[in-house]
Design a protein around this motif. Structure first.
Motif, PDB file in Angstrom:
ATOM      1  N   LEU A 126       4.662  12.151  10.517  1.00  0.00           N
ATOM      2  CA  LEU A 126       4.374  10.726  10.375  1.00  0.00           C
ATOM      3  C   LEU A 126       4.406  10.317   8.902  1.00  0.00           C
ATOM      4  N   ARG A 127       3.857  11.161   8.080  1.00  0.00           N
ATOM      5  CA  ARG A 127       3.856  10.837   6.651  1.00  0.00           C
ATOM      6  C   ARG A 127       5.257  10.871   6.072  1.00  0.00           C
ATOM      7  N   LEU A 174      -2.606   9.477  -1.737  1.00  0.00           N
ATOM      8  CA  LEU A 174      -4.018   9.456  -2.091  1.00  0.00           C
ATOM      9  C   LEU A 174      -4.224   8.550  -3.286  1.00  0.00           C
ATOM     10  N   ALA A 225      -4.356   5.135   3.677  1.00  0.00           N
ATOM     11  CA  ALA A 225      -4.597   5.794   2.395  1.00  0.00           C
ATOM     12  C   ALA A 225      -5.392   4.908   1.452  1.00  0.00           C
ATOM     13  N   PRO A 243       0.834  -1.202   0.000  1.00  0.00           N
ATOM     14  CA  PRO A 243       0.000   0.000   0.000  1.00  0.00           C
ATOM     15  C   PRO A 243       0.864   1.247   0.000  1.00  0.00           C
ATOM     16  N   GLU A 244       0.465   2.249  -0.759  1.00  0.00           N
ATOM     17  CA  GLU A 244       1.217   3.497  -0.834  1.00  0.00           C
ATOM     18  C   GLU A 244       0.610   4.526   0.102  1.00  0.00           C
ATOM     19  N   ALA A 245       1.453   5.230   0.822  1.00  0.00           N
ATOM     20  CA  ALA A 245       0.939   6.289   1.680  1.00  0.00           C
ATOM     21  C   ALA A 245       0.666   7.526   0.822  1.00  0.00           C
ATOM     22  N   PHE A 272      -4.208  14.495   3.622  1.00  0.00           N
ATOM     23  CA  PHE A 272      -3.077  14.356   2.713  1.00  0.00           C
ATOM     24  C   PHE A 272      -2.728  15.646   1.995  1.00  0.00           C
ATOM     25  N   PHE A 299       0.245   4.443   7.505  1.00  0.00           N
ATOM     26  CA  PHE A 299      -0.388   5.414   6.629  1.00  0.00           C
ATOM     27  C   PHE A 299      -0.714   4.826   5.253  1.00  0.00           C
ATOM     28  N   GLY A 300       0.033   3.806   4.849  1.00  0.00           N
ATOM     29  CA  GLY A 300      -0.246   3.157   3.569  1.00  0.00           C
ATOM     30  C   GLY A 300      -1.607   2.479   3.601  1.00  0.00           C
ATOM     31  N   LEU A 353      -9.768  12.035   4.262  1.00  0.00           N
ATOM     32  CA  LEU A 353      -8.490  11.521   3.782  1.00  0.00           C
ATOM     33  C   LEU A 353      -7.811  12.586   2.925  1.00  0.00           C
ATOM     34  N   ARG A 354      -8.610  13.246   2.092  1.00  0.00           N
ATOM     35  CA  ARG A 354      -8.077  14.250   1.185  1.00  0.00           C
ATOM     36  C   ARG A 354      -7.460  15.432   1.948  1.00  0.00           C
TER      37      ARG A 354
END
Ligand SMILES: Nc1ncnc2c1ncn2[C@@H]1O[C@H](COP(=O)(O)OP(=O)(O)OP(=O)(O)O)[C@@H](O)[C@H]1O
Ligand code: SF4
Ligand SMILES: [Mg+2]
Lengths: 262, 344
Positions: free
Chosen positions: B255-256, A260, B220, A256-258, B244, B216-217, B240-241
């Motif tokens: 964290l990201r 959007l 998302a 999974p990619e962090a 991010f 976070f993966g 979510l949008r």
């Protein structure tokens, strides 16, 4: 070209399993005819699903597991032919860092004892100044010398484990999921520490991880394992940009990619 | 407007031991509609599991919860044991990271699911419950379900066991599923399958999902909304949008930036890039000082000054890109500098 720090040729490991029929009676072939080499100063990432043989392969590299067949050479020397003194040298040159720092440290020993023991085991004396310098090289201050494992966080303990691995100035560090048990923010600290050691001290790495994104960032080359075999190997950039083997592709797609979703 | 499936207002959880009471979760609020997924992200000790357990009223000994929790129309904090038994499984269900702990080694898989069916509706016969178990195992993608019901937990692989646990949790079609790190112990390929299965079942049942994760993966790929926890408090909350595209809390951006991405190197033209680590280690609310719990690790605290170490920041409304969306952050800074400036 200089001698690779590690060279494994056609290495297999069969674990004996008790009783049983068929496959079981023949034992379980955990590693099946693997060849791989790690150059000096190089970081090789080993990825694959659980049970694919990554840890067994890593443990054969420093003599913790004896291969059923094939040869392992570190620094040009065949590990199987080493004398006791030679084996001792191997243990100095090839250090290990494990996944669970708490389990790999003696709960009844202070950090000072843990580190000093590494020197004693190799018949060397050591000074407090040396131990402090060692701790500082992994980003811990002198204060930690007197602490017991339960008095430190997971990330701090993993730093102690790295310090212990560094104590005898190894040429190669085998790190088996060194950051899987750590929190995200702390994981990045430890990965950067390992990358510093590679860059500044020229230490080579065999970095085992199930996390492709970690391996992509912190390894020069990658080997992908599936059912005991290496199915694909190459520069990590290339492997992840255009994975050739179906196993690698499946792993890449499932990561999974962090980011959007597009 | 429909009532939300889950509404939490000012939830605090504390532990009492040796006569001393300390909070581990403070003033959490959230709302979750049917068919939607709210991800709770945070590092160890931030209170994710305790929050999930508080909603189920499955807190460990010595813990007590204050505030208000309404799940599927039921006041969970004031409900009596009988009501709670009825609620668990039928209205709200929970899936844990360690599937083994949810299963008895002495019962076959079918018995686990049948038990859940009959607990919910005692008028169902044993045979009918067993038949429901077979159906449900089939639905969660376990091959040869008629045979699989007779197997014991240890005969299943980790992924299969997690499927069985999901079958058990969902057999009574709860309105809310709390999934606590449901894929953390699994291989990535299996993780992707389980997440896809959860999404599918969620759509089919119109269920709300509270997805607890440190990754976070995973967030998302699965969440509609995100709640970022730090030391037992809400650091940031938003779609979510928004989380991010316009994060408003330094911990969220930190964290990201510390989360590895598979395409990271492509972005940098093949150069080895590094993750930006957050210095120090996560703390729990118990060990936090009087000000912002993130202050000792925050690169921006200097910009704000003393306020960060003396005053707890409360969640305030931030800009949102969603129609009618709610975006909150608990930080004394009104605006974060651009990400590059946060680097040091
Ligand atoms: N049984 C207990 N007794 C006392 N304190 C507890 C207990 N269980 C949890 N805590 C404390 O509550 C806080 C929150 O714990 P929680 O398990 O919710 O964290 P988490 O976010 O789920 O962490 P992880 O990512 O490690 O699962 C921590 O400080 C923890 O030490
Ligand atoms: S309140 Fe201060 S310390 Fe806390 S996150 Fe905001 S800037 Fe950092
Ligand atoms: Mg937890």
């Amino acid at each position: 070209m200089s001698e690779p720090i590690l060279e494994m040729t056609n290495v297999s490991k069969r674990y004996r399993t008790a009783g049983g029929f068929g496959r079981r009676r023949k034992g379980f072939l955990a590693v099946d005819g693997v060849s791989l080499r790690i150059g000096r100063g190089e970081a090789l990432g080993l990825v694959g699903e659980s049970g694919s043989g990554k840890s067994t392969l890593a443990r054969m590299a420093n003599g913790l597991v004896v291969p059923t067949s094939g040869t392992v050479r570190t620094d040009g020397q065949d590990v199987a032919c080493l004398s006791r003194r030679g084996l001792r040298r191997l243990r100095r040159n090839v250090a290990m860092v494990f996944q669970d720092p708490l389990a790999s440290l003696n709960p009844r020993q202070t950090v000072r004892q843990t580190l000093a023991n590494v020197f004693h085991a190799h018949g060397e004396a050591t000074s407090t100044a040396e131990l402090v310098a060692l701790l500082e090289s992994v980003g811990l201050d002198a204060d930690y010398l007197g602490r017991y494992p339960h008095e430190a966080s997971g990330g701090q303990l993993q730093r102690v484990a790295v310090a212990r691995a560094l104590a005898l100035k190894p040429d190669l560090i085998i790190a088996d999921e060194p950051t899987s048990a750590l929190d995200v923010s702390v994981r990045a600290q430890i990965l950067n520490l390992l990358a510093d050691l590679q860059r500044d001290q020229g230490i080579s790495f065999l970095h085992v991880s199930h996390d492709l994104a970690v391996i992509r960032l912190y390894s020069d080359r990658v080997a992908v394992m599936q059912r005991g075999r290496i199915v694909e190997t190459g520069p990590s950039d290339e492997i992840f940009r255009s994975p050739q083997h179906s196993c690698t592709r499946a792993l890449v797609e499932a990561t999974p990619e962090a980011e959007l979703p597009a | 407007m429909r009532d939300p499936v889950l509404q939490v207002e000012d939830l605090s959880v504390s532990f009492t031991s040796g006569g001393v009471t300390t909070d581990v979760v403070r003033d959490l609020s959230m709302r979750l509609d049917g068919g939607r997924t709210l991800a709770v992200v945070g590092e160890s000790g931030s209170g994710k599991t305790i929050t999930g357990r508080a909603i189920m009223r499955l807190l460990p000994r010595g813990a007590s919860a204050r505030g208000r929790i309404v799940a599927a129309g039921r006041e969970m904090l004031s409900a009596d044991e009988r009501e709670l038994r009825r609620a668990r499984g039928s209205d709200v269900a929970m899936v844990f990271q360690d599937s083994m702990s949810a299963l008895s080694p002495y019962l076959d898989i079918g018995a686990h699911i049948a038990q859940a069916v009959r607990l919910h509706d005692p008028s169902v016969t044993r045979r009918a419950a067993r038949a429901r178990a077979v159906e449900m195992l089939d639905r969660v993608g376990i091959p040869e379900p008629a045979d699989a019901v007779r197997r014991f937990p240890h005969e299943f692989s980790g992924g299969m066991r997690q499927r069985a646990v999901i079958a058990m949790a969902l057999v009574n079609r709860p309105a809310l599923l709390i999934a606590d790190e449901p894929t953390t112990a699994l291989d990535v390929t299996v993780q992707a399958q389980i997440l896809a299965l959860l999404r599918e079942l969620q759509q089919e049942y119109g269920m709300a999902m509270l997805l607890i994760s440190h990754d976070f993966g995973v967030v998302a790929s699965a969440a509609d909304d995100v709640l970022v926890l730090y030391a037992g408090r809400q650091a940031e909350y938003g779609s979510l949008r928004d989380i991010f595209e316009q994060p408003a809390h330094p911990y969220t951006t930190g964290l990201r930036a510390a989360t590895p991405r598979l395409d990271a190197r492509l972005d940098s033209g093949g150069k080895r890039t590094r993750l930006r680590a957050i210095p120090g280690a996560p703390t729990s609310l118990r060990d936090a000082g009087p000000g912002c719990a993130f202050a000792p690790r925050c690169g921006l605290a200097d910009q704000v000054g003393e306020r960060c170490v003396v005053e707890v920041p409360l969640p305030t409304v931030r800009p949102t890109n969603e129609d009618g969306g709610l975006h909150l952050a608990a930080c004394h800074l009104d605006r974060l500098p651009a990400l590059q400036e946060v680097a040091r």
